[in-house]
Design a protein around this motif. Structure first.
Motif, PDB file in Angstrom:
ATOM      1  N   ILE A 275       0.837  -1.205   0.000  1.00  0.00           N
ATOM      2  CA  ILE A 275       0.000   0.000   0.000  1.00  0.00           C
ATOM      3  C   ILE A 275       0.867   1.249   0.000  1.00  0.00           C
ATOM      4  N   LYS A 276       1.936   1.242   0.775  1.00  0.00           N
ATOM      5  CA  LYS A 276       2.836   2.402   0.807  1.00  0.00           C
ATOM      6  C   LYS A 276       3.437   2.673  -0.572  1.00  0.00           C
ATOM      7  N   ARG A 277       3.799   1.602  -1.250  1.00  0.00           N
ATOM      8  CA  ARG A 277       4.468   1.747  -2.547  1.00  0.00           C
ATOM      9  C   ARG A 277       3.581   2.433  -3.579  1.00  0.00           C
ATOM     10  N   ILE A 278       2.275   2.183  -3.523  1.00  0.00           N
ATOM     11  CA  ILE A 278       1.381   2.671  -4.569  1.00  0.00           C
ATOM     12  C   ILE A 278       0.550   3.873  -4.140  1.00  0.00           C
ATOM     13  N   ALA A 279       0.768   4.373  -2.929  1.00  0.00           N
ATOM     14  CA  ALA A 279      -0.075   5.461  -2.425  1.00  0.00           C
ATOM     15  C   ALA A 279      -0.027   6.688  -3.333  1.00  0.00           C
ATOM     16  N   VAL A 280       1.161   7.090  -3.757  1.00  0.00           N
ATOM     17  CA  VAL A 280       1.277   8.290  -4.598  1.00  0.00           C
ATOM     18  C   VAL A 280       0.635   8.093  -5.972  1.00  0.00           C
ATOM     19  N   PRO A 281       0.975   7.049  -6.731  1.00  0.00           N
ATOM     20  CA  PRO A 281       0.335   6.902  -8.047  1.00  0.00           C
ATOM     21  C   PRO A 281      -1.164   6.680  -7.996  1.00  0.00           C
ATOM     22  N   VAL A 282      -1.679   6.129  -6.889  1.00  0.00           N
ATOM     23  CA  VAL A 282      -3.125   5.888  -6.796  1.00  0.00           C
ATOM     24  C   VAL A 282      -3.878   7.127  -6.319  1.00  0.00           C
ATOM     25  N   LEU A 283      -3.303   7.907  -5.415  1.00  0.00           N
ATOM     26  CA  LEU A 283      -4.055   8.977  -4.763  1.00  0.00           C
ATOM     27  C   LEU A 283      -3.733  10.386  -5.245  1.00  0.00           C
ATOM     28  N   ALA A 284      -2.514  10.634  -5.674  1.00  0.00           N
ATOM     29  CA  ALA A 284      -2.102  12.019  -5.944  1.00  0.00           C
ATOM     30  C   ALA A 284      -2.994  12.701  -6.981  1.00  0.00           C
ATOM     31  N   HIS A 285      -3.376  11.987  -8.040  1.00  0.00           N
ATOM     32  CA  HIS A 285      -4.178  12.627  -9.081  1.00  0.00           C
ATOM     33  C   HIS A 285      -5.637  12.799  -8.673  1.00  0.00           C
ATOM     34  N   ARG A 286      -6.011  12.291  -7.502  1.00  0.00           N
ATOM     35  CA  ARG A 286      -7.389  12.437  -7.029  1.00  0.00           C
ATOM     36  C   ARG A 286      -7.544  13.625  -6.081  1.00  0.00           C
TER      37      ARG A 286
END
Length: 321
Positions: A275-286
């Protein structure tokens, strides 16, 4: 029955095949593949010339998916994407002619260059796996995925993606410039193949991809991990410099993509590190930042990193017995 170990083996072969022509994109490629295994869509946002189009085409080839490329332009109409009714003289009737969106993987190149009206036609396809033309709905083939590219440095003649459209992309990835050895390898690969086109052989087919996606749906998610995804998404809604935080679709994206990454690692359970690894690519654009944040040079990625650093990590999740 397919297992997570078999997904990891298939994923490794797919990535190895793609990396024969795509250099210096190891992490974005793995996350993009995981997004497809999780049933999502991918947005590559970076400057031109970094191989985003090549990466999308190579992934489609390795996955054995039918591939169509759509070069987005300001004069493009929704019918150019979805298809339209045309007159058939032999039957004296209007028949539906499918557009390029009826494919396994659609590359929407420079998606921010087309108008909001055309972008909305893609939105229905991405969200509902169908298109509606003149009141009639037509289902898209399964699997169906969109990989879009966007140029973040040029604004003349472009249309910012609406929030609803951005939210439909499971991840937004930045490629970045390759290092010296990677860029040299790109040149050497071009010299070696003696032609512009680069080809990747199919590793699996569409039917096998559907099987792998079904197995990913069975990956175990501990209740603490699900709560961790929720806490991270909720923390973005009250973070400094944020006007609008991530929706529940953001926390769901963390969970779905976390399962796919676990499967690519040969595990049948999700860890907090996934979850930590993908937090930025999943959430930043939202996230929608405040005007003050833009003036101060703050970025959505910085906000997500700060949130991940503050949210308590659940206990280590052990493999199921």
């Amino acid at each position: 029955m397919t297992t997570s170990a078999e997904i990891a083996e298939a994923g490794a072969r797919i990535l190895t095949a793609v990396r024969t022509v795509v250099v210096g994109m190891d992490d974005p490629l793995e996350i993009a593949l995981a997004s497809i295994l999780a049933g999502g869509h991918v947005l590559f946002e970076d400057v031109p010339g970094l191989g985003k189009t090549l990466a999308a085409r190579s992934l489609a080839s390795a996955l054995g998916l039918s591939f169509r490329r759509l070069q987005c332009t300001p004069d493009m109409l929704p019918g150019d994407v979805t298809g339209s009714y045309v007159y058939a003289p032999d039957s004296s009737d209007f028949v539906f002619r499918p557009g390029p969106i009826f494919t396994g993987l659609l590359l929407a190149d420079e998606i921010n260059r087309t108008t909001p009206k055309t972008q909305s036609a893609m939105l229905e396809a991405m969200a509902e796996r169908q298109v509606t033309v003149e009141g009639n709905s037509f289902p898209l083939p399964a699997p169906f995925h969109v990989i879009a590219t966007s140029n973040p440095i040029e604004y003349e003649g472009t249309y910012a993606l609406p929030e609803a459209q951005l939210d439909r992309f499971m991840v937004r990835l930045s490629v970045g410039y390759p290092d010296v050895s990677g860029e040299a390898q790109i040149l050497q690969n071009r010299v070696s193949r003696r032609q512009e086109a680069a080809h990747v052989a199919a590793v699996i087919d569409a039917e096998r991809l559907v099987e792998l996606q079904t197995v990913v749906e069975g990956i175990h998610v501990d209740a603490d991990i699900a709560r961790y995804c929720v806490e991270i998404a909720r923390a973005t809604r009250t973070a400094p410099n944020v006007e609008v935080g991530a929706s529940p679709r953001g926390s769901l994206g963390l969970l779905l993509l976390g399962r796919a990454l676990a499967a690519l690692d040969g595990r049948d359970f999700v860890r907090p590190d996934d979850i930590k690894r993908i937090a930025v690519p999943v959430l930043a654009h939202r996230l929608t930042l405040t005007p003050q944040a833009w003036a101060q040079g703050a970025s959505a990625a910085d906000v997500v990193r700060a949130v991940v650093g503050q949210v308590p990590v659940p206990p280590t999740v052990k493999e199921r017995v």
